[in-house]
Motif scaffolding. Structure first.
Motif, short mmCIF file in Angstrom:
data_model
loop_
_atom_site.label_atom_id
_atom_site.label_comp_id
_atom_site.label_asym_id
_atom_site.label_seq_id
_atom_site.Cartn_x
_atom_site.Cartn_y
_atom_site.Cartn_z
N PRO A 93 -7.69 -74.50 96.19
CA PRO A 93 -7.65 -75.57 95.19
C PRO A 93 -8.96 -76.36 95.17
CG PRO A 93 -6.50 -76.26 97.17
CD PRO A 93 -6.93 -74.83 97.39
N ALA A 94 -9.12 -77.22 94.18
CA ALA A 94 -10.28 -78.10 94.09
C ALA A 94 -10.46 -78.85 95.40
CB ALA A 94 -10.12 -79.07 92.93
N GLY A 95 -11.71 -78.96 95.84
CA GLY A 95 -12.02 -79.65 97.09
C GLY A 95 -12.10 -78.72 98.29
N SER A 96 -11.82 -77.44 98.09
CA SER A 96 -11.91 -76.50 99.21
C SER A 96 -13.14 -75.63 99.06
CB SER A 96 -10.64 -75.66 99.32
OG SER A 96 -10.41 -74.91 98.15
N SER A 97 -13.59 -75.12 100.19
CA SER A 97 -14.75 -74.23 100.23
C SER A 97 -14.38 -72.97 100.97
CB SER A 97 -15.92 -74.91 100.95
OG SER A 97 -16.37 -76.03 100.24
N PHE A 98 -15.08 -71.88 100.66
CA PHE A 98 -14.88 -70.64 101.38
C PHE A 98 -16.17 -69.84 101.35
CE2 PHE A 98 -13.29 -70.01 97.09
CZ PHE A 98 -13.73 -68.75 96.70
N ILE A 99 -16.22 -68.80 102.16
CA ILE A 99 -17.39 -67.95 102.28
C ILE A 99 -16.99 -66.54 101.87
CG2 ILE A 99 -19.00 -66.88 103.91
CD1 ILE A 99 -18.85 -69.41 105.57
N LYS A 100 -17.89 -65.85 101.20
CA LYS A 100 -17.67 -64.44 100.89
C LYS A 100 -18.85 -63.65 101.46
CE LYS A 100 -16.40 -60.55 99.17
NZ LYS A 100 -16.53 -59.60 100.24
N GLN A 101 -18.55 -62.74 102.33
CA GLN A 101 -19.52 -61.78 102.83
C GLN A 101 -18.78 -60.55 103.28
OE1 GLN A 101 -21.70 -63.60 106.03
NE2 GLN A 101 -20.19 -63.09 107.55
N GLY A 102 -19.47 -59.46 103.37
CA GLY A 102 -18.83 -58.23 103.79
C GLY A 102 -18.67 -57.25 102.65
N ASP A 103 -18.05 -56.13 102.96
CA ASP A 103 -17.98 -55.05 101.99
C ASP A 103 -16.59 -54.82 101.40
OD1 ASP A 103 -16.85 -54.09 104.27
OD2 ASP A 103 -18.13 -52.34 104.45
N VAL A 104 -15.68 -55.79 101.58
CA VAL A 104 -14.35 -55.66 100.97
C VAL A 104 -14.43 -56.25 99.56
CG1 VAL A 104 -11.92 -56.34 101.08
CG2 VAL A 104 -13.16 -55.82 103.19
N PRO A 105 -14.22 -55.42 98.52
CA PRO A 105 -14.28 -55.93 97.15
C PRO A 105 -13.23 -57.02 96.90
CG PRO A 105 -14.39 -53.54 97.15
CD PRO A 105 -14.03 -53.97 98.55
N LEU A 106 -13.57 -57.94 96.00
CA LEU A 106 -12.63 -59.00 95.64
C LEU A 106 -12.75 -59.31 94.18
CD1 LEU A 106 -14.25 -61.87 95.16
CD2 LEU A 106 -14.51 -61.72 97.59
N ASN A 107 -11.74 -60.07 93.70
CA ASN A 107 -11.69 -60.53 92.32
C ASN A 107 -11.15 -61.94 92.34
OD1 ASN A 107 -11.64 -60.71 89.54
ND2 ASN A 107 -9.90 -59.35 89.27
N GLY A 108 -11.90 -62.90 91.80
CA GLY A 108 -11.44 -64.28 91.68
C GLY A 108 -10.75 -64.46 90.35
N VAL A 109 -9.52 -64.98 90.35
CA VAL A 109 -8.69 -65.06 89.15
C VAL A 109 -8.26 -66.50 88.88
CG1 VAL A 109 -6.56 -64.18 88.10
CG2 VAL A 109 -7.83 -62.74 89.69
#
Length: 142
Positions: A93-109
């Motif tokens: 939710p709004a106000g949260s942070s996260f990191i994306k790294q690595g080779d696992v594909p993702l999709n933000g919806v």
């Protein structure tokens, strides 16, 4: 002990008082978030930093992809659902942070009714794109 505390307090106060403030400078915080849990970050061979604001309309998504470096993301407005090719689903939710790294594909919806606003900081190796496109997994049921 009291004398040591007094000296430490005076030194601390003196350090603050003797600092030189900025001059003719303006700073604007454009995004602030908090990681759900502490993060350990290790990045090698990076030479570029790119800042980006991303807006995802209701019903929209980022498409399946991976990043060659590391991306720090902060959700400014809305709630993003992150689907991974390992069939994991996470919601930020709004106000949260996260990191994306690595080779696992993702999709933000965006499953909501309002646009999502994300602030991203890409840390990338020289000569790489922001992302590589990937096929949607056929074995996950989202």
């Amino acid at each position: 002990m009291v004398a040591a505390a007094l000296v430490a307090g005076l030194l601390g106060a003196g350090g603050v008082a003797s600092a030189s403030p900025g001059h003719l400078i303006t700073a604007k915080t454009t995004a602030e978030g908090k990681f759900v849990k502490p993060q350990n970050v290790k990045v090698k061979n990076v030479s570029r930093v790119i800042e980006q604001t991303l807006t995802i309309q209701p019903g929209g998504d980022t498409g399946w992809h991976v990043h060659p470096g590391i991306v720090f993301l902060t959700v400014v407005k809305g709630t993003i659902t992150r689907r991974s090719a390992d069939c994991k689903v996470e919601t930020f939710p709004a106000g949260s942070s996260f990191i994306k790294q690595g080779d696992v594909p993702l999709n933000g919806v965006n499953l909501g009714t309002e646009p999502i606003e994300l602030h991203l900081t890409y840390v990338l190796p020289e000569g790489t794109p922001l992302r590589y496109e990937r096929e949607a997994p056929k074995y996950c049921k989202f």
